[in-house]
Design an enzyme around this catalytic site. Sequence first.
Site, mmCIF file in Angstrom:
data_model
loop_
_atom_site.group_PDB
_atom_site.id
_atom_site.type_symbol
_atom_site.label_atom_id
_atom_site.label_comp_id
_atom_site.label_asym_id
_atom_site.label_seq_id
_atom_site.Cartn_x
_atom_site.Cartn_y
_atom_site.Cartn_z
ATOM 1 N N LYS A 77 40.397 29.782 39.937
ATOM 2 C CA LYS A 77 39.390 28.850 40.446
ATOM 3 C C LYS A 77 39.365 27.475 39.788
ATOM 4 O O LYS A 77 39.003 26.485 40.422
ATOM 5 C CB LYS A 77 38.020 29.504 40.325
ATOM 6 C CG LYS A 77 37.697 30.401 41.499
ATOM 7 C CD LYS A 77 37.003 29.597 42.560
ATOM 8 C CE LYS A 77 37.023 30.286 43.890
ATOM 9 N NZ LYS A 77 36.332 29.495 44.906
ATOM 10 N N ASP A 124 29.865 32.765 41.883
ATOM 11 C CA ASP A 124 29.784 34.172 41.506
ATOM 12 C C ASP A 124 30.374 34.349 40.116
ATOM 13 O O ASP A 124 30.360 35.424 39.558
ATOM 14 C CB ASP A 124 30.581 35.007 42.512
ATOM 15 C CG ASP A 124 31.960 34.419 42.669
ATOM 16 O OD1 ASP A 124 32.794 34.607 41.768
ATOM 17 O OD2 ASP A 124 32.213 33.704 43.659
HETATM 18 C C1 LIG Z 1 38.682 35.832 42.228
HETATM 19 C C2 LIG Z 1 38.403 35.215 43.529
HETATM 20 N N1 LIG Z 1 39.248 35.442 44.539
HETATM 21 C C3 LIG Z 1 39.044 34.907 45.748
HETATM 22 C C4 LIG Z 1 37.952 34.101 45.999
HETATM 23 C C5 LIG Z 1 37.739 33.600 47.406
HETATM 24 O O1 LIG Z 1 37.754 32.248 47.519
HETATM 25 P P1 LIG Z 1 37.046 31.541 48.767
HETATM 26 O O2 LIG Z 1 35.558 31.650 48.566
HETATM 27 O O3 LIG Z 1 37.559 30.181 48.713
HETATM 28 O O4 LIG Z 1 37.437 32.269 49.992
HETATM 29 C C6 LIG Z 1 37.049 33.831 44.969
HETATM 30 C C7 LIG Z 1 35.893 32.948 45.172
HETATM 31 O O5 LIG Z 1 35.060 32.750 44.327
HETATM 32 C C8 LIG Z 1 37.279 34.398 43.692
HETATM 33 O O6 LIG Z 1 36.455 34.182 42.668
#
Ligand SMILES: Cc1ncc(COP(=O)(O)O)c(C=O)c1O
Length: 400
Positions: A77, A124
Amino acid sequence: MEKARFKWVLRERNRKIAAKTEVFTEQQARRVRSFHSSFKEYSPTPLIELTSLAQHLGIKNLFVKDESYRFGLNAFKVLGGSFAIGSYIANELGEDIDDLPYMRLVSDEVRSLLGSKTFITTTDGNHGRGVAWTANRLKQQAIVYMPQGSAAERLANIRAEGAQAEITDMNYDDTVRYTSELAQKNGWIIVQDTAWDGYTRIPLWIMQGYMTMALEAYEQLPVKPTHIFLQAGVGSLAGSVQGFFADIYGSSCPLTFIVEPKGADCLYQTAAANDGSLHSVTGRLETIMAGLACGEPNSIAWEILGNLSDGFISCPDYTAAQGMRILGNPLAGDTKVSAGESGAATVGLVAEAMRDERLSDLKQALQLDENSVVLCFNTEGDTDKENYRRIVWDGAWGRE
Ligand SMILES: Cc1ncc(COP(=O)(O)O)c(C=O)c1O
């Protein structure tokens, strides 16, 4: 289709869109990567080939891009938050981001030109940690709000970066609205990883930031994949990676499937309704995949995914738990991958589709067979260690 608590919808690619998006190009990805590589923490994360697992599952290759190594922050992220904050500052100073590498960004010169700024966001966990980390490096302030039920470890990691952080009693989307109101009232800069009407510039930069991960994977892959699986919350990550690979491969882009938890499957719902509007999931957004617990699609991401993705799959929580156990307990010769709930969702899906006979229709829909070369992204490591142990050691969220 619906089978064993999985639901999916397949899509025809919109070839008229010509598989090109102007902002998610290879050229732009190279600029973004050049920005990230000016940070001393930067190094490409490994692309791990799980040869024994691929053989066991009955596919040709399985590659996992392991983002648990990203900047020492255990998730991909930070790529988005850092590029967005860098681009915001470049814009404020009337400069080009290409002329603002890390050393200039943290310089007294830039700080005195920019003054003191407060960046605010909802998370989150992973996105907020990246924003807090970047603000901390730039000697600026970060305020971070988290939805109800967020993990204490994730809160502590954000506070450790010097941010003011709290868990609210609202779900993700309501917390985003609350944060946005606070930003407006106080003149703070909202750095949110999703777009809405009138708020697109920063989320677009965030999405562009994720292209570093896609570009690295592209350069590391020894063969062209036949399949790319992308997990989605609001869809920013998936939209960015899908846009990048569509630019690279054009109409011969690998099959791309979007994977969501059943409790927060807003992109699947939008694809299934297929009526030209975005569909949200409301309420508590119950899922163990905290990073994917988002009920409202990012409109910019949907533009890309709705036109270019080949299918959307809504999965029960045990999919992610299976993925975590499989990646954490490698077969002989394979490397261990430490994957959190959101990170493991796509490997979990591929494994379930190949191993569970009840899912033969899903396997067929995904066109998975002995010739498949699969690329997945482990987007986070064990960012909630207590839950990691509950799942991987104690077997919680077993297969249903
Ligand atoms: C570990 C992880 N994977 C995937 C995502 C998904 O990203 P998006 O909200 O851009 O779809 C998030 C989003 O916070 C994440 O923390």
